[in-house]
Design an enzyme around this catalytic site. Structure first.
Site, short mmCIF file in Angstrom:
data_model
loop_
_atom_site.label_atom_id
_atom_site.label_comp_id
_atom_site.label_asym_id
_atom_site.label_seq_id
_atom_site.Cartn_x
_atom_site.Cartn_y
_atom_site.Cartn_z
N CYS A 1 -4.79 -3.09 3.14
CA CYS A 1 -4.56 -2.87 4.57
C CYS A 1 -5.76 -3.21 5.44
CB CYS A 1 -4.09 -1.43 4.80
SG CYS A 1 -3.15 -1.22 6.35
N GLU B 1 0.85 -1.20 0.00
CA GLU B 1 0.00 0.00 0.00
C GLU B 1 0.89 1.25 0.00
OE1 GLU B 1 -3.33 1.96 3.04
OE2 GLU B 1 -1.78 0.60 3.79
N LYS C 1 -9.13 1.50 -2.19
CA LYS C 1 -9.43 1.07 -0.82
C LYS C 1 -10.79 1.59 -0.40
CE LYS C 1 -7.24 1.20 3.78
NZ LYS C 1 -6.05 1.72 4.51
#
Length: 545
Positions: A416, A308, A365
């Site tokens: 994440c 990320e 995300k």
């Protein structure tokens, strides 16, 4: 003489009041201690076996204190003990001086985040306690059924919001992979239900140990069996049966056809977050990820995965980087973590670069970290929080129904924090995702957090029956097979490259097909049983004086 006697009586009275006060606090202390024990099941301690008994003291206290109407306090403290210890890694975000946040405001933000999530956990457990006391009546088996259903329901409710991490299910990962395989049936709530039910049976066995109808199932004259009752036998039988089911799922062979093979390389750049936004940090990121890509390309990988925000720049600037130039030179596909753009806002994204160095897909995300990546209730709190911190409030989430197509087929993408949300993975697997790409940056936490993060990814691999490649900035990067076995795991705070062969799969577990069907079934069963018993009790009391 009378004065001495009066003084002695006064002292005895004071000691008696102190003793009574301690006794009144004892249930709360026991509940807090048992919650802390549950918190020790995850990293850094990893005492996973405690999960099968850590709810027992709470359950006994809630049931036995029902008449005194104080069952909520021990439950609240149990929740604080569990979530507070399990999520103590949150304190690792302090100090945030590298973000420009002064030391004292940084401490205040950190303590607020840790305290808020711990209190929220306490509130949920207190609600659970109130429900089983009110609806469980005097039927132990009904309390167990209702208690299991409500706990699973509360976890489902909590995981539907933005703050979620510490399911009871993750206490078993990565150490008890056999029981984690129950997640293939109905997701993590299957494991949660197993833990709650076993604890409930043990607790009811203790509570009813003196009841001649419920206690001893063996002859009272048999000394070795004098403490055994039907609830403890049931708890043992259930625990063994669940592990046998998990073992059957765990033992199934994994097909590895050559045509489904995909050799993936991972680069763990090891750039501290405090440097990543600086010119020196960006220079090191370009150097580390470009050199890592070239190393892996020379090893014959099919694709390279980066963490990320590996290159903390916008999509429009990626094409001019040395890493993309290396992709054009070597012709090996790369998944690069960077920032996407959406109007005046930005997203944390994972980009697919094909063999020509062109962007062919993008995943944004969708689960953002509150305060860390966005400001909840920005219209109300934005001004207050921005006075404490310069954190950018213009990051936006990706849509909830994204798919991530790659030159090798559709992938299940996760960035994440999304690792804690099983529905994200289930939906993508049901939509045709054949393997998992997990891209993360846990650099601002202590080592226990990335290990818990790795445990979450293990659960997602098992639940979806998929191979997983996990790339992080500073660790722990890993490769995981569909049985949750870690094929390779990186060091922590180290620069590393590694390649493994994973396999694309199109299987669908019961969980992928039907989602969490167990929780509604538990609610229907417990609700139906409660209504039937309530009806029988009313009918039996009808006409009585």
């Amino acid at each position: 003489m009378q004065k001495k006697q009066s003084k002695k009586q006064g002292e005895e009275g004071r000691q008696g009041r102190q003793g009574a006060k301690f006794i009144s606090l004892l249930p709360c202390l026991i509940a807090l201690a048992s919650g802390i024990l549950m918190g020790l099941t995850v990293a850094p301690v990893g005492a996973w076996f405690l999960a099968w008994i850590a709810i027992v003291p709470l359950w006994v206290l809630v049931v036995t204190s029902a008449k005194r109407k104080n069952q909520s306090a021990p439950a609240f403290l149990w929740g604080i003990g569990y979530h507070g210890v399990a999520l103590s890694w949150i304190t690792g975000i302090h100090p945030m001086t590298w973000l420009g946040v002064p030391w004292l405001p940084s401490l205040a933000i950190t303590l607020f985040c840790w305290g808020f999530i711990s209190v929220l956990g306490g509130v949920f457990v207190a609600i659970w306690a109130a429900v089983i006391v009110r609806l469980g009546e005097q039927k132990p088996w009904l309390r167990i059924l209702i208690g299991t259903a409500v706990w699973c329901g509360l976890e489902s409710l909590w995981s539907a919001g933005p703050l979620w991490w510490s399911s009871l299910a993750y206490t078993q990962s990565p150490h008890n992979l056999v029981i984690v395989h129950l997640g293939q049936l109905s997701g993590p709530n299957t494991v949660t239900a197993a833990i709650v039910a076993v604890n409930g049976l043990i607790a009811e066995g203790w509570t009813n140990r003196q009841d001649p109808k419920d206690a001893k199932i063996f002859s009272a004259s048999s000394a070795p069996w004098r403490f055994v009752n039907k609830y403890w036998v049931s708890a043992t039988g259930l625990l063994i049966t669940l592990h046998l089911i998990g073992f059957i799922l765990y033992s199934r062979p994994i097909a590895q056809p050559p045509e489904a093979a995909l050799k993936v390389g991972i680069v763990q750049g090891n750039i501290p977050n405090r440097l990543l936004r600086s010119s020196e940090g960006f220079r090191r990121a370009q150097e580390n990820y470009t050199n890592g890509y070239l190393t892996l390309a020379d090893q014959g990988v099919d694709a390279v995965l980066t963490p990320e925000g590996a290159l903390p720049i916008f999509q429009r600037d990626l094409l001019g980087t040395a890493l993309v130039a290396a992709v054009k030179e070597k012709g090996v596909v790369a998944w690069i973590g960077a920032f996407g753009e959406r109007g005046d806002s930005y997203t944390i994204s994972l980009f697919t670069f094909n063999s020509k160095g062109e962007i062919v897909s993008r995943y944004d995300k969708s689960k953002l970290v509150p305060l860390g990546e966005y400001i909840p209730f920005e219209g109300i709190l934005g001004g207050i929080i921005q006075r404490l911190s310069p954190l950018d409030a213009h990051q936006v989430p990706g849509s909830a129904n994204q798919v991530f197509d790659t030159p090798f087929g559709r992938a299940i993408a996760s960035i994440c924090y999304e690792s804690a949300f099983p529905e994200q993975f289930r939906r993508q697997a049901a939509a045709g995702g054949q393997f998992i790409l997990s891209s993360s940056n846990d650099a601002h936490y202590t080592a226990s957090m990335p290990f818990q993060h790795h445990a979450q990814d293990i659960m997602r691999a098992i639940e979806t029956d998929r191979w997983s490649a996990r790339a992080t900035n500073t660790g722990y990067s890993a490769f995981i097979n569909p049985h949750g076995r870690t094929l390779w795991i990186s060091g922590y705070n180290t620069y590393e490259t590694h390649a493994e062969t994973i396999y694309r799969r199109q299987t669908q577990t019961l969980y992928v097909r039907w989602g969490d069907w167990l929780t509604p079934l538990l609610f229907i069963s417990s609700g139906g049983a409660w209504l039937i018993i309530r009806g029988i009790n009313k009918f039996s009391s009808f006409g009585k004086p």
